[in-house]
Design a protein around this motif. Structure first.
Motif, PDB file in Angstrom:
ATOM      1  N   ASN A  15       4.751   9.052   0.842  1.00 48.51           N
ATOM      2  CA  ASN A  15       3.542   9.328   0.372  1.00 48.51           C
ATOM      3  C   ASN A  15       3.122  10.654   0.454  1.00 48.51           C
ATOM      4  N   PRO A  16       2.883  11.407  -0.499  1.00 52.94           N
ATOM      5  CA  PRO A  16       2.533  12.773  -0.378  1.00 52.94           C
ATOM      6  C   PRO A  16       1.320  12.989   0.209  1.00 52.94           C
ATOM      7  N   GLN A  17       0.415  12.235   0.311  1.00 53.70           N
ATOM      8  CA  GLN A  17      -0.841  12.300   0.999  1.00 53.70           C
ATOM      9  C   GLN A  17      -1.073  12.248   2.415  1.00 53.70           C
ATOM     10  N   TYR A  18       0.000  11.123   2.869  1.00 52.52           N
ATOM     11  CA  TYR A  18       0.414  10.873   4.194  1.00 52.52           C
ATOM     12  C   TYR A  18       1.671  10.821   4.343  1.00 52.52           C
ATOM     13  N   PRO A  19       2.430  12.110   4.490  1.00 51.56           N
ATOM     14  CA  PRO A  19       4.039  12.059   4.582  1.00 51.56           C
ATOM     15  C   PRO A  19       4.398  11.562   5.894  1.00 51.56           C
ATOM     16  N   PRO A  20       5.654  10.871   5.710  1.00 53.17           N
ATOM     17  CA  PRO A  20       6.170  10.233   7.051  1.00 53.17           C
ATOM     18  C   PRO A  20       6.686  11.181   8.027  1.00 53.17           C
ATOM     19  N   ASP A  48       0.695  -1.037   0.029  1.00 49.92           N
ATOM     20  CA  ASP A  48      -0.093   0.117  -0.043  1.00 49.92           C
ATOM     21  C   ASP A  48       0.801   1.358   0.031  1.00 49.92           C
ATOM     22  N   GLY A  49       0.691   1.898  -0.957  1.00 52.50           N
ATOM     23  CA  GLY A  49       1.476   3.211  -1.096  1.00 52.50           C
ATOM     24  C   GLY A  49       2.875   3.072  -1.814  1.00 52.50           C
ATOM     25  N   VAL A  50       3.364   1.973  -1.863  1.00 53.47           N
ATOM     26  CA  VAL A  50       4.509   1.703  -2.826  1.00 53.47           C
ATOM     27  C   VAL A  50       4.375   1.136  -4.047  1.00 53.47           C
ATOM     28  N   LEU A  51       3.496   0.001  -4.070  1.00 56.84           N
ATOM     29  CA  LEU A  51       3.180  -0.552  -5.409  1.00 56.84           C
ATOM     30  C   LEU A  51       1.715  -0.171  -6.149  1.00 56.84           C
ATOM     31  N   VAL A  52       0.829   0.083  -5.147  1.00 58.10           N
ATOM     32  CA  VAL A  52      -0.714   0.412  -5.605  1.00 58.10           C
ATOM     33  C   VAL A  52      -0.973   1.891  -4.553  1.00 58.10           C
ATOM     34  N   GLU A  53      -1.859   2.467  -5.327  1.00 57.77           N
ATOM     35  CA  GLU A  53      -2.477   3.578  -4.673  1.00 57.77           C
ATOM     36  C   GLU A  53      -3.781   3.425  -3.943  1.00 57.77           C
ATOM     37  N   SER A  54      -3.674   2.912  -2.667  1.00 56.19           N
ATOM     38  CA  SER A  54      -4.739   2.251  -1.787  1.00 56.19           C
ATOM     39  C   SER A  54      -4.948   2.810  -0.439  1.00 56.19           C
ATOM     40  N   GLU A  55      -3.880   3.831   0.057  1.00 62.21           N
ATOM     41  CA  GLU A  55      -3.892   3.853   1.491  1.00 62.21           C
ATOM     42  C   GLU A  55      -5.367   4.892   1.732  1.00 62.21           C
ATOM     43  N   HIS A  56      -5.779   5.876   0.677  1.00 58.85           N
ATOM     44  CA  HIS A  56      -7.058   6.414   1.012  1.00 58.85           C
ATOM     45  C   HIS A  56      -8.342   5.671   0.826  1.00 58.85           C
ATOM     46  N   LEU A  57      -8.078   4.545   0.292  1.00 58.23           N
ATOM     47  CA  LEU A  57      -9.133   3.529   0.413  1.00 58.23           C
ATOM     48  C   LEU A  57      -9.391   2.830   1.820  1.00 58.23           C
ATOM     49  N   GLY A  64     -21.924   6.112  14.257  1.00 61.78           N
ATOM     50  CA  GLY A  64     -22.163   7.476  14.749  1.00 61.78           C
ATOM     51  C   GLY A  64     -20.747   7.950  15.490  1.00 61.78           C
ATOM     52  N   ALA A  65     -19.529   7.498  15.012  1.00 62.04           N
ATOM     53  CA  ALA A  65     -18.212   8.052  15.350  1.00 62.04           C
ATOM     54  C   ALA A  65     -17.646   8.785  14.081  1.00 62.04           C
ATOM     55  N   THR A  66     -16.679   9.555  14.530  1.00 61.65           N
ATOM     56  CA  THR A  66     -16.084  10.539  13.577  1.00 61.65           C
ATOM     57  C   THR A  66     -14.720  10.021  13.576  1.00 61.65           C
ATOM     58  N   TRP A  67     -14.222   9.530  12.314  1.00 66.95           N
ATOM     59  CA  TRP A  67     -12.930   9.246  12.265  1.00 66.95           C
ATOM     60  C   TRP A  67     -12.249  10.344  11.418  1.00 66.95           C
ATOM     61  N   GLY A  68     -10.959  10.420  12.066  1.00 63.58           N
ATOM     62  CA  GLY A  68     -10.226  11.707  11.630  1.00 63.58           C
ATOM     63  C   GLY A  68      -8.751  11.235  11.202  1.00 63.58           C
ATOM     64  N   PRO A  69      -7.975  12.264  10.814  1.00 65.07           N
ATOM     65  CA  PRO A  69      -6.462  11.748  10.576  1.00 65.07           C
ATOM     66  C   PRO A  69      -5.819  11.384  11.682  1.00 65.07           C
ATOM     67  N   GLU A  70      -6.097  11.592  12.591  1.00 61.07           N
ATOM     68  CA  GLU A  70      -5.379  11.065  13.982  1.00 61.07           C
ATOM     69  C   GLU A  70      -5.595   9.772  14.076  1.00 61.07           C
ATOM     70  N   GLN A  71      -6.753   9.075  13.876  1.00 63.90           N
ATOM     71  CA  GLN A  71      -7.183   7.644  13.899  1.00 63.90           C
ATOM     72  C   GLN A  71      -6.398   7.017  12.498  1.00 63.90           C
ATOM     73  N   THR A  72      -6.296   7.649  11.542  1.00 67.27           N
ATOM     74  CA  THR A  72      -5.681   6.984  10.310  1.00 67.27           C
ATOM     75  C   THR A  72      -4.268   6.858  10.516  1.00 67.27           C
ATOM     76  N   ARG A  73      -3.535   7.842  11.266  1.00 65.28           N
ATOM     77  CA  ARG A  73      -2.153   7.713  11.500  1.00 65.28           C
ATOM     78  C   ARG A  73      -1.914   6.682  12.451  1.00 65.28           C
ATOM     79  N   ASN A  74      -2.863   6.520  13.586  1.00 63.51           N
ATOM     80  CA  ASN A  74      -2.628   5.370  14.365  1.00 63.51           C
ATOM     81  C   ASN A  74      -2.703   4.155  13.704  1.00 63.51           C
ATOM     82  N   ILE A  76      -8.187   0.127  -7.293  1.00 60.74           N
ATOM     83  CA  ILE A  76      -6.770   0.136  -6.624  1.00 60.74           C
ATOM     84  C   ILE A  76      -5.888  -0.004  -7.934  1.00 60.74           C
ATOM     85  N   ASP A  77      -5.080   1.039  -8.173  1.00 57.30           N
ATOM     86  CA  ASP A  77      -4.284   1.382  -9.355  1.00 57.30           C
ATOM     87  C   ASP A  77      -2.827   0.937  -9.066  1.00 57.30           C
TER      88      ASP A  77
END
Length: 223
Positions: free
Chosen positions: A186-191, A10-19, A32-42, A85-86
């Motif tokens: 990954n430009p969308q999720y920079p390390p 994910d993120g190296v061979l295919v563009e899928s992190e966003h999925l 009823g829960a709000t998922w955000g960038p912090e949860q994705t990073r975790n 998933i390209d």
């Protein structure tokens, strides 16, 4: 010198992190829960059982972690079947040329169903001598377990492997395994800066990484 290459997926061979983020967000929202960038990073780098337990607790939906995992993975398989998933530009050539020089493996946080589905769907499965899901080892990334298992399957010491990663926990895992780390941030999720600092080589495009891998593997041939 290098004797093998271990790729993340994910993120190296295919563009899928966003999925993955899209599916985690939707699962939480339906309960009823709000998922955000912090949860994705975790969750990035976690094995499927690990993120399923986290998502289940976060959403408080009453499902078991196993049911949560199945629902999200079903969504990823459906996305693959829909052509969502390209392969990333240059990924096919990077894999094929590396495999022509040395054995290659995959060390991914994705579950087995997704790994096998993606590689077969894009016709690159035959290049890989070994594939390991972090669900098949004790701990997900940033633990080195999945990278060490991939090296063991190849029969190559981890210190003689190049590892190609894009995310913070993936970079940390490859470095902890003792591999020479190659980063495609990954430009969308920079390390994070500390994770990126572990990389021996960093590039923004796959062609540059391909050239670096081939140069290191050919050095090994000459040795």
């Amino acid at each position: 010198m290098a004797e093998a290459v271990v790729f993340d997926m994910d993120g190296v061979l295919v563009e899928s992190e966003h999925l993955w983020e899209e599916l985690w967000t939707a699962f939480a929202a339906e309960r009823g829960a709000t998922w955000g960038p912090e949860q994705t990073r975790n969750c990035q780098g976690m094995s499927a059982p690990e993120w399923a337990a986290y998502l289940t607790a976060f959403a408080s939906g009453g499902e078991s972690p196993q049911a949560t995992e199945q629902a999200v993975v079903d969504g990823m398989v459906h996305a693959l079947e829909q052509g969502r998933i390209d392969l990333l530009p240059g990924a096919r050539a990077m894999v094929a040329e590396a495999a022509a020089c040395a054995p290659i493996a995959l060390a991914s946080s994705a579950p087995r169903r997704v790994i096998d589905g993606v590689l077969v769907h894009h016709g690159i499965d035959h290049h890989f001598k070994a594939t390991v899901s972090s669900a098949e080892v004790a701990h997900g990334k940033p633990s080195p377990d999945v990278y060490l298992a991939a090296a063991a399957k190849l029969g190559v010491p981890a210190v003689d492997c190049l590892a190609v990663e894009d995310s913070s926990n993936g970079l940390r895992a490859a470095a902890a395994a003792g591999m020479t780390v190659v980063a495609i941030p990954n430009p969308q999720y920079p390390p994070a800066a500390d994770a990126l600092a572990a990389a021996r080589f960093t590039a923004a495009d796959h062609d540059a990484v391909r050239r670096y891998l081939i140069s290191r593997l050919k050095e090994g041939d000459r040795a």
